[in-house]
Design a protein around this motif. Structure first.
Motif, PDB file in Angstrom:
ATOM      1  N   LYS A  27      -2.079  -1.543  -8.947  1.00  0.00           N
ATOM      2  CA  LYS A  27      -2.367  -2.902  -8.516  1.00  0.00           C
ATOM      3  C   LYS A  27      -3.222  -3.641  -9.549  1.00  0.00           C
ATOM      4  CE  LYS A  27      -1.763  -3.162  -3.542  1.00  0.00           C
ATOM      5  NZ  LYS A  27      -2.354  -3.693  -2.295  1.00  0.00           N
ATOM      6  N   LEU A  55      -3.128   4.181  -6.311  1.00  0.00           N
ATOM      7  CA  LEU A  55      -2.536   2.863  -6.046  1.00  0.00           C
ATOM      8  C   LEU A  55      -3.343   1.769  -6.720  1.00  0.00           C
ATOM      9  CD1 LEU A  55      -0.698   0.825  -4.581  1.00  0.00           C
ATOM     10  CD2 LEU A  55      -2.159   1.092  -2.565  1.00  0.00           C
ATOM     11  N   ALA A  56      -4.670   1.902  -6.715  1.00  0.00           N
ATOM     12  CA  ALA A  56      -5.533   0.875  -7.294  1.00  0.00           C
ATOM     13  C   ALA A  56      -5.254   0.667  -8.784  1.00  0.00           C
ATOM     14  CB  ALA A  56      -6.998   1.247  -7.078  1.00  0.00           C
ATOM     15  N   TRP A  75       0.780   8.684  -2.634  1.00  0.00           N
ATOM     16  CA  TRP A  75      -0.292   8.507  -3.607  1.00  0.00           C
ATOM     17  C   TRP A  75      -1.636   8.369  -2.905  1.00  0.00           C
ATOM     18  CZ3 TRP A  75       2.478   3.552  -5.651  1.00  0.00           C
ATOM     19  CH2 TRP A  75       2.502   2.567  -4.656  1.00  0.00           C
ATOM     20  N   THR A  76      -2.692   8.464  -3.672  1.00  0.00           N
ATOM     21  CA  THR A  76      -4.033   8.262  -3.135  1.00  0.00           C
ATOM     22  C   THR A  76      -4.402   6.800  -3.304  1.00  0.00           C
ATOM     23  OG1 THR A  76      -5.145   8.701  -5.232  1.00  0.00           O
ATOM     24  CG2 THR A  76      -4.675  10.603  -3.807  1.00  0.00           C
ATOM     25  N   THR A  77      -5.457   6.385  -2.615  1.00  0.00           N
ATOM     26  CA  THR A  77      -5.916   5.000  -2.714  1.00  0.00           C
ATOM     27  C   THR A  77      -6.307   4.655  -4.145  1.00  0.00           C
ATOM     28  OG1 THR A  77      -6.742   5.088  -0.441  1.00  0.00           O
ATOM     29  CG2 THR A  77      -7.598   3.336  -1.838  1.00  0.00           C
ATOM     30  N   SER A  78      -6.954   5.582  -4.834  1.00  0.00           N
ATOM     31  CA  SER A  78      -7.383   5.330  -6.206  1.00  0.00           C
ATOM     32  C   SER A  78      -6.188   5.259  -7.168  1.00  0.00           C
ATOM     33  CB  SER A  78      -8.371   6.402  -6.673  1.00  0.00           C
ATOM     34  OG  SER A  78      -7.800   7.698  -6.549  1.00  0.00           O
ATOM     35  N   LYS A 127       6.983   6.771   2.916  1.00  0.00           N
ATOM     36  CA  LYS A 127       5.574   6.520   2.564  1.00  0.00           C
ATOM     37  C   LYS A 127       5.294   7.188   1.228  1.00  0.00           C
ATOM     38  CE  LYS A 127       1.147   5.538   3.077  1.00  0.00           C
ATOM     39  NZ  LYS A 127       0.670   5.985   1.749  1.00  0.00           N
ATOM     40  N   GLY A 185       0.779  -1.224   0.000  1.00  0.00           N
ATOM     41  CA  GLY A 185       0.000   0.000   0.000  1.00  0.00           C
ATOM     42  C   GLY A 185       0.812   1.277   0.000  1.00  0.00           C
TER      43      GLY A 185
END
Length: 705
Positions: free
Chosen positions: A598, A594-595, A589-592, A586, A551
Motif C-alpha cells: 500500500k 500489506l502495508a 499476508w500479514t498487516t505489515s 483471503k 486488505g
C-alpha cells in the motif's frame, strides 16, 4: 319287345308348388331383421340418445396464453436503464375455422391499408402466397409432371413440388403491395389456432391505424392492440452490458429452439439473446396469462373463454451501476481516446476500456469500453470488452509480484532492499527498466513500485524460484517457475475468470511456458514477473487492485444488486432477493506485509522520486493510490488475422480512492498506443473517474490521505 314308361310330370308340379313357400320364408326373415334393427334403434335412442347428442355437439377445450411485459432494469439509484415502451400494433387472431383462402383474402385487403418496409419476402414466402390463389394453384398442379402428383405422394410432398415450380419456372414478380400481402399471409398462416400475433407494430402510423380500424369488419381476425419495445431512457452506452432481446420477427433463437419450446415459449416470443437479458431470461420474461377457450367441434365456434391465470410481469433487476456515473466514465473515455486519435497515438489501437468497482463489496460501479477498427476508423461502444478482451497489462501487476515475495518470505517488511542491477541473458539484449541502467544501485519494494522498476521484479523472481544465473553466461530456471508466478497472480484473480454475473467472460491468455524442445522459457519467466507476458482482462485487473485496497479479500464482481417486482404504477420496487458480497479468497499476508504494498501504491502518486510514474495526480482530491503500466505489444491486423512488426504499447493503470478509505477501485486500458506518442491518457482517465465519482457522492465519504 320293348317297354317304355311314360313321364307323369309330377317333379315339375312339386317345384312349382314349393315356390310360394320359399318366398314366404325369405320375407319372414327380412321382417324379423327389420324388426330387430328397429328395436335396436329404439333401444339406442331411448338409452343412449342423450349421449349421442352430446357427442354430436361435443366441445373442445384449448389453453391459450398471452405475453406479459418484460421485467425492467434499474440503476443503483432507481433510474430506469431499460424499460418497456408501449406501441400500437395491428394484430391477428387465427380462428378455428380459418382457411388458407380466407387468410389470403385478408392479407390482400390489409395490404391496402398498411405497408411493411423493413422486411422483404423470401422466395418461399412469395411462392406460398402465389399458390394461396386457388386458380393459380390449379394451373401449377396441372403443369407438374405425373411423377410429381401421383396418388402415392402426400399433400406436403406435392406442395413442395409446386413451390419449386413457382420458384424456378414462374418466378413471380410482386408489386410493393403484393410483397406486403405476402409477408402478412406468411405471418397469418404461421400463427397457431386461437393465438394472437402482431402483424405490424414498428413504425405504425396514425393513418394506418385509422384505416385498418375503419375496415375491421371485412378482415376476420384482424385487430388493433398494443406491443412493447425495449427503450433506454438514460442512454444506450450501457446497452452492451444489458444485452438485446429478439424481435417478434426473429422470435426464438434457432440454435436453442427446442429448449425454449419445451419450456413453454411460442416460436415468435421475444427472448434475451445476450448478456443480462439472456443471463436473467427466466426471471425477466415473467409468466404468461392463461385462458381456457371452449369451442364447438361441429361449428368451429368459440363458446366460452375463461381466464385461468392473469399472468405475472417479468421480475425487475436493480443493478450496481449508477447511470449518471456510467455516463461520466463513458464520456471521459471517449474524450481521452479521441484525444489519442487526434494526436496520432491511437491510429492502430484496438480500443480503450475502463471499469470501476466498489473494493469492499465487488459491486461494479461503471463499465465503459470503446472498440476501434483502424482500417475503417469506426469507433463503437463495447463495455463488455472489460470482461471478454485480454491484454498484456505491464507494470500494474507488480503489486501482486511484490506480495508473492513477501508472503513467501523472499523479502520481508523490514528487509526488502534488492540490487537494481540489470539482467544480462546470454545472446539477448539487456533486460532493464525504463530509466537508464545504473540510475539506482538498489531499491526497496515501495520505491520499486513508485519508479516501476522491472529490474527489482526480476531480481525478486531469481531469488523466489531459486534460479541459477550468471550475467551474460547462463540462466537456469526450474520447470515450476512459471507455475509459481502464475499461482501467485491467480490468488488476486489474474489469469482466471472472476465469476462476474455476465456471460462470455474470458479467463485471459497464457503465453507458452516452454520451447519446442520442452525447455522452460527463462527470459519469459522474467517478463512474466513485471506483467509483460500473460494477458488479462480489465475486470481481472480491478478485482486484483480491489484485493489490495480492501486488505486482502478477493471479492466476486457483480452487476445485479437485487431482484424484485415493479408496482403496477411503475413507482415502487419491491425486493425479493438482495445480493450479498462474496469473498472468493483471503490473501495470506500479514498487516505489515500489506502495508509495504500500500505504501508503494501511495508513493506512485505522492512520492518524491523524480522517476515516479503518476505524480501528476498528487493534488487530486480525494487522495489516489495507484500503479501505472506499459506493456509492449504489436499491431494485430484483423483482416489478415496476423500480428505485424509494428511495435505498440498498452497504456494501463489501476488504483483506488481515497487512499485510506477505499470506496472506488479502477482499472484502465488504452490498447495499442504508439510508443513514440505516449501520453497521459491513463492518468487523465483515472482523475476523471475518481473526481466524478466523489462529486456524485459528495459528503457520503470521508477522505483524507
Amino acid at each position: 319287345m320293348s317297354y317304355f314308361r311314360k313321364n307323369s310330370g309330377t317333379g315339375n308340379g312339386s317345384q312349382t308348388a314349393n315356390t310360394p313357400l320359399r318366398m314366404k320364408i325369405l320375407v319372414g326373415i327380412i321382417v324379423i331383421l327389420f324388426a330387430a334393427l328397429i328395436g335396436q334403434l329404439a333401444y339406442l335412442q331411448l338409452f343412449y340418445g342423450s349421449r349421442f347428442s352430446a357427442e354430436v355437439n361435443a366441445t373442445d377445450q384449448t389453453t391459450v396464453t398471452k405475453a406479459v411485459p418484460r421485467g425492467v432494469m434499474y440503476d443503483s439509484q432507481g433510474r430506469i436503464l431499460v424499460g418497456n415502451k408501449a406501441e400500437n400494433a395491428i394484430t391477428y387472431t387465427r380462428s378455428l375455422s380459418a382457411t388458407s383462402k380466407e387468410m389470403y383474402q385478408v392479407a390482400n385487403i390489409l395490404s391496402n391499408y398498411i405497408k411493411i418496409t423493413d422486411e422483404k419476402p423470401t422466395k418461399r414466402q412469395i411462392a406460398d402466397y402465389y399458390l394461396a390463389d386457388s386458380n393459380r394453384a390449379k394451373k401449377v398442379l396441372s403443369a407438374l409432371p405425373k411423377s410429381q402428383k401421383k396418388s402415392s405422394l402426400t399433400t406436403s410432398e406435392i406442395n413442395e413440388y409446386e413451390v419449386a415450380y413457382v420458384e424456378n419456372t414462374i418466378k413471380p414478380t410482386l408489386s410493393t403491395k403484393q410483397k406486403t400481402a405476402a409477408l402478412l399471409y406468411n405471418k397469418m398462416s404461421g400463427a397457431s389456432t386461437l393465438s394472437t400475433i402482431n402483424l405490424k407494430s414498428s413504425g405504425l402510423s396514425n393513418k394506418e391505424i385509422a384505416q385498418v380500424g375503419e375496415h375491421l369488419s371485412s378482415m376476420p381476425g384482424v385487430g388493433i392492440g398494443t406491443d412493447w419495445n425495449r427503450y433506454y431512457p438514460n442512454g444506450s452506452s450501457i446497452k452492451s452490458i444489458i444485452g438485446s432481446v429478439s424481435t417478434t420477427k426473429t422470435g426464438l433463437p434457432s440454435d436453442n429452439l427446442q429448449y425454449y419450446l419445451v419450456n413453454g415459449y411460442s416460436r415468435n416470443d421475444r427472448v434475451g439473446t445476450s448478456y443480462l437479458e439472456k443471463e436473467y431470461e427466466a426471471l425477466l420474461k415473467g409468466t404468461k396469462a392463461s385462458y381456457k377457450v371452449t369451442s364447438n367441434t361441429s361449428s368451429n365456434t368459440v363458446t366460452k373463454t375463461k381466464q385461468v391465470y392473469k399472468g405475472q410481469s417479468g421480475a425487475s433487476l436493480k443493478l450496481t451501476i449508477d447511470a449518471k456515473y456510467q455516463a461520466e466514465v463513458t464520456k471521459a473515455l471517449k474524450q481521452q481516446f479521441n484525444s489519442a486519435l487526434s494526436a496520432g497515438a491511437a491510429s492502430l489501437s484496438s480500443g480503450a476500456y475502463a471499469v470501476a468497482m466498489n473494493p469492499q463489496t465487488g459491486a461494479v460501479l461503471a463499465m465503459a469500453g470503446i472498440s476501434y477498427d483502424p482500417s475503417t476508423k469506426k469507433v463503437s461502444d463495447n463495455a463488455l470488452g472489460n470482461i471478454n478482451q485480454s491484454f498484456v497489462m505491464g507494470s500494474v501487476v507488480k503489486g501482486a509480484q511484490v506480495a508473492g515475495g513477501l508472503i513467501n518470505k523472499v523479502i520481508t517488511p523490514t528487509n526488502n532492499t534488492l540490487p537494481d542491477t540489470a539482467i544480462y541473458l546470454p545472446g539477448t539484449s539487456v533486460k532493464k527498466s525504463v530509466y537508464p541502467v545504473g540510475t539506482f544501485s538498489s531499491l526497496t519494494a515501495a520505491s520499486a513500485l513508485e519508479v516501476s522498476s522491472n529490474i527489482y521484479m526480476m531480481q525478486l523472481t531469481l531469488r523466489w524460484v531459486k534460479a541459477s544465473y550468471v550475467a551474460k553466461k547462463y540462466i537456469h530456471m526450474p520447470q515450476t517457475a512459471f507455475q509459481t508466478l502464475r499461482n501467485n497472480f491467480k490468488m488476486f484473480g489474474l489469469g482466471q475468470k472472476t465469476g462476474i454475473d455476465l456471460p462470455g467472460e474470458s479467463s485471459g491468455i497464457e503465453g507458452s511456458s516452454t520451447d519446442s524442445s520442452g525447455n522452460i522459457l527463462a527470459g519469459s519467466v522474467l517478463d512474466e514477473s513485471y506483467g509483460n507476458y500473460d494477458a488479462y482482462t480489465p475486470i481481472q485487473l480491478v478485482q486484483y487492485v480491489s484485493t489490495i485496497a480492501n486488505g486482502g479479500y478477493r471479492m466476486q464482481p457483480y452487476v445485479v444488486q437485487s431482484i424484485g417486482r415493479t408496482s403496477s404504477d411503475g413507482k415502487h420496487f419491491y425486493t425479493y432477493y438482495n445480493k450479498k458480497p462474496t469473498v472468493q479468497f483471503k490473501i495470506p499476508w500479514t498487516t505489515s506485509e500489506l502495508a509495504v504494498i500500500k505504501q508503494g501504491f501511495y508513493q506512485v502518486v505522492h512520492g518524491t522520486n523524480s522517476w515516479g510514474t503518476a505524480h501528476a495526480l498528487k493534488n487530486v482530491k480525494p487522495s489516489i493510490s495507484a500503479k501505472t503500466g506499459t506493456a509492449q505489444t504489436f499491431y494485430y491486423n484483423t483482416k489478415t488475422g496476423k500480428s505485424t512488426d509494428t511495435e505498440l504499447i498498452n497504456e494501463t493503470m489501476v488504483g483506488w480512492a481515497s487512499s485510506n478509505n477505499p470506496q472506488i477501485a479502477f482499472a484502465i486500458v488504452f490498447a495499442g498506443i504508439d510508443p513514440d506518442l505516449e501520453g497521459s491518457y491513463n492518468k487523465n482517465m483515472a482523475k476523471a473517474m475518481v473526481t466524478s465519482y466523489y462529486k456524485l457522492h459528495k459528503g457520503k465519504f470521508s477522505s483524507t490521505k
